[in-house]
Design a protein around this motif. Structure first.
Motif, PDB file in Angstrom:
ATOM      1  N   LYS A  13     -68.928 -12.860  -7.514  1.00 43.61           N
ATOM      2  CA  LYS A  13     -67.804 -13.138  -6.619  1.00 43.61           C
ATOM      3  C   LYS A  13     -68.106 -14.384  -5.796  1.00 43.61           C
ATOM      4  O   LYS A  13     -69.245 -14.836  -5.730  1.00 43.61           O
ATOM      5  N   ASN A  14     -67.093 -14.927  -5.147  1.00 38.28           N
ATOM      6  CA  ASN A  14     -67.249 -16.130  -4.342  1.00 38.28           C
ATOM      7  C   ASN A  14     -68.200 -15.852  -3.177  1.00 38.28           C
ATOM      8  O   ASN A  14     -67.931 -14.997  -2.334  1.00 38.28           O
ATOM      9  N   ILE A  15     -69.304 -16.585  -3.131  1.00 36.14           N
ATOM     10  CA  ILE A  15     -70.354 -16.358  -2.147  1.00 36.14           C
ATOM     11  C   ILE A  15     -69.881 -16.696  -0.731  1.00 36.14           C
ATOM     12  O   ILE A  15     -70.103 -15.923   0.207  1.00 36.14           O
ATOM     13  N   LEU A  16     -69.230 -17.838  -0.555  1.00 36.61           N
ATOM     14  CA  LEU A  16     -68.777 -18.213   0.784  1.00 36.61           C
ATOM     15  C   LEU A  16     -67.787 -17.197   1.341  1.00 36.61           C
ATOM     16  O   LEU A  16     -67.828 -16.865   2.525  1.00 36.61           O
ATOM     17  N   LYS A  17     -66.913 -16.690   0.499  1.00 34.95           N
ATOM     18  CA  LYS A  17     -65.953 -15.679   0.949  1.00 34.95           C
ATOM     19  C   LYS A  17     -66.679 -14.408   1.360  1.00 34.95           C
ATOM     20  O   LYS A  17     -66.351 -13.793   2.376  1.00 34.95           O
ATOM     21  N   GLN A  18     -67.698 -14.020   0.589  1.00 30.49           N
ATOM     22  CA  GLN A  18     -68.465 -12.829   0.941  1.00 30.49           C
ATOM     23  C   GLN A  18     -69.179 -13.002   2.282  1.00 30.49           C
ATOM     24  O   GLN A  18     -69.222 -12.073   3.094  1.00 30.49           O
ATOM     25  N   ILE A  19     -69.734 -14.182   2.510  1.00 32.75           N
ATOM     26  CA  ILE A  19     -70.413 -14.458   3.781  1.00 32.75           C
ATOM     27  C   ILE A  19     -69.412 -14.370   4.925  1.00 32.75           C
ATOM     28  O   ILE A  19     -69.659 -13.716   5.946  1.00 32.75           O
ATOM     29  N   ARG A  20     -68.256 -15.024   4.752  1.00 28.20           N
ATOM     30  CA  ARG A  20     -67.220 -14.990   5.790  1.00 28.20           C
ATOM     31  C   ARG A  20     -66.786 -13.562   6.089  1.00 28.20           C
ATOM     32  O   ARG A  20     -66.702 -13.147   7.253  1.00 28.20           O
ATOM     33  N   GLN A  21     -66.540 -12.780   5.050  1.00 26.34           N
ATOM     34  CA  GLN A  21     -66.090 -11.410   5.238  1.00 26.34           C
ATOM     35  C   GLN A  21     -67.178 -10.547   5.885  1.00 26.34           C
ATOM     36  O   GLN A  21     -66.879  -9.704   6.733  1.00 26.34           O
ATOM     37  N   ALA A  22     -68.435 -10.757   5.502  1.00 27.82           N
ATOM     38  CA  ALA A  22     -69.534  -9.999   6.101  1.00 27.82           C
ATOM     39  C   ALA A  22     -69.657 -10.311   7.589  1.00 27.82           C
ATOM     40  O   ALA A  22     -70.044  -9.446   8.385  1.00 27.82           O
ATOM     41  N   LEU A  23     -69.315 -11.531   7.970  1.00 25.48           N
ATOM     42  CA  LEU A  23     -69.323 -11.910   9.383  1.00 25.48           C
ATOM     43  C   LEU A  23     -68.108 -11.349  10.125  1.00 25.48           C
ATOM     44  O   LEU A  23     -68.050 -11.374  11.347  1.00 25.48           O
ATOM     45  N   GLY A  24     -67.132 -10.860   9.378  1.00 23.44           N
ATOM     46  CA  GLY A  24     -65.922 -10.313   9.983  1.00 23.44           C
ATOM     47  C   GLY A  24     -65.008 -11.383  10.550  1.00 23.44           C
ATOM     48  O   GLY A  24     -64.295 -11.143  11.520  1.00 23.44           O
ATOM     49  N   THR A  26     -61.987 -14.466  10.103  1.00 27.12           N
ATOM     50  CA  THR A  26     -60.867 -14.981   9.329  1.00 27.12           C
ATOM     51  C   THR A  26     -61.278 -16.354   8.801  1.00 27.12           C
ATOM     52  O   THR A  26     -62.287 -16.921   9.242  1.00 27.12           O
ATOM     53  N   GLN A  27     -60.478 -16.901   7.904  1.00 28.21           N
ATOM     54  CA  GLN A  27     -60.767 -18.255   7.425  1.00 28.21           C
ATOM     55  C   GLN A  27     -60.750 -19.247   8.580  1.00 28.21           C
ATOM     56  O   GLN A  27     -61.593 -20.138   8.650  1.00 28.21           O
ATOM     57  N   GLU A  28     -59.824 -19.084   9.497  1.00 38.46           N
ATOM     58  CA  GLU A  28     -59.716 -19.973  10.661  1.00 38.46           C
ATOM     59  C   GLU A  28     -60.959 -19.879  11.540  1.00 38.46           C
ATOM     60  O   GLU A  28     -61.525 -20.892  11.968  1.00 38.46           O
ATOM     61  N   GLU A  29     -61.399 -18.668  11.824  1.00 38.81           N
ATOM     62  CA  GLU A  29     -62.587 -18.464  12.662  1.00 38.81           C
ATOM     63  C   GLU A  29     -63.835 -19.007  11.984  1.00 38.81           C
ATOM     64  O   GLU A  29     -64.686 -19.642  12.624  1.00 38.81           O
ATOM     65  N   PHE A  30     -63.958 -18.761  10.683  1.00 35.57           N
ATOM     66  CA  PHE A  30     -65.101 -19.250   9.922  1.00 35.57           C
ATOM     67  C   PHE A  30     -65.108 -20.782   9.916  1.00 35.57           C
ATOM     68  O   PHE A  30     -66.149 -21.407  10.099  1.00 35.57           O
ATOM     69  N   ALA A  31     -63.937 -21.368   9.739  1.00 32.91           N
ATOM     70  CA  ALA A  31     -63.819 -22.826   9.747  1.00 32.91           C
ATOM     71  C   ALA A  31     -64.297 -23.395  11.076  1.00 32.91           C
ATOM     72  O   ALA A  31     -65.067 -24.360  11.112  1.00 32.91           O
TER      73      ALA A  31
END
Length: 79
Positions: A13-24, A26-31
């Motif tokens: 699966k997409n690694i960056l997406k998994q990292i973002r989701q594990a951090l809880g 949103t895409q905006e917050e991660f950005a």
């Protein structure tokens, strides 16, 4: 202080997406956390080869540390 448990990544699966989701985040917050914009994060989550600046890579490393991961934990072929 509570011990940090390492997140398990699925190399299929997409690694960056998994990292973002594990951090809880949103895409905006991660950005914001890695000094990027939401559109870039969305593209990285659908691309096999994201392009990040050195500043973004360093920020990503700091975010990954929050979930017990380092760059050595990433698969050689990022999805």
């Amino acid at each position: 202080m509570e011990a940090l448990s390492k997140v398990k990544l699925d190399s299929e699966k997409n690694i960056l997406k998994q990292i973002r989701q594990a951090l809880g985040l949103t895409q905006e917050e991660f950005a914001r956390a890695i000094k990027a914009n939401r559109v870039s994060v969305a593209r990285w989550e659908t691309s096999r080869s994201p392009s990040l600046t050195i500043a973004q890579i360093k920020a990503l490393e700091r975010e990954m540390a929050k979930i017990g991961l380092g760059f050595a934990d990433l698969p050689d072929d990022l999805n």
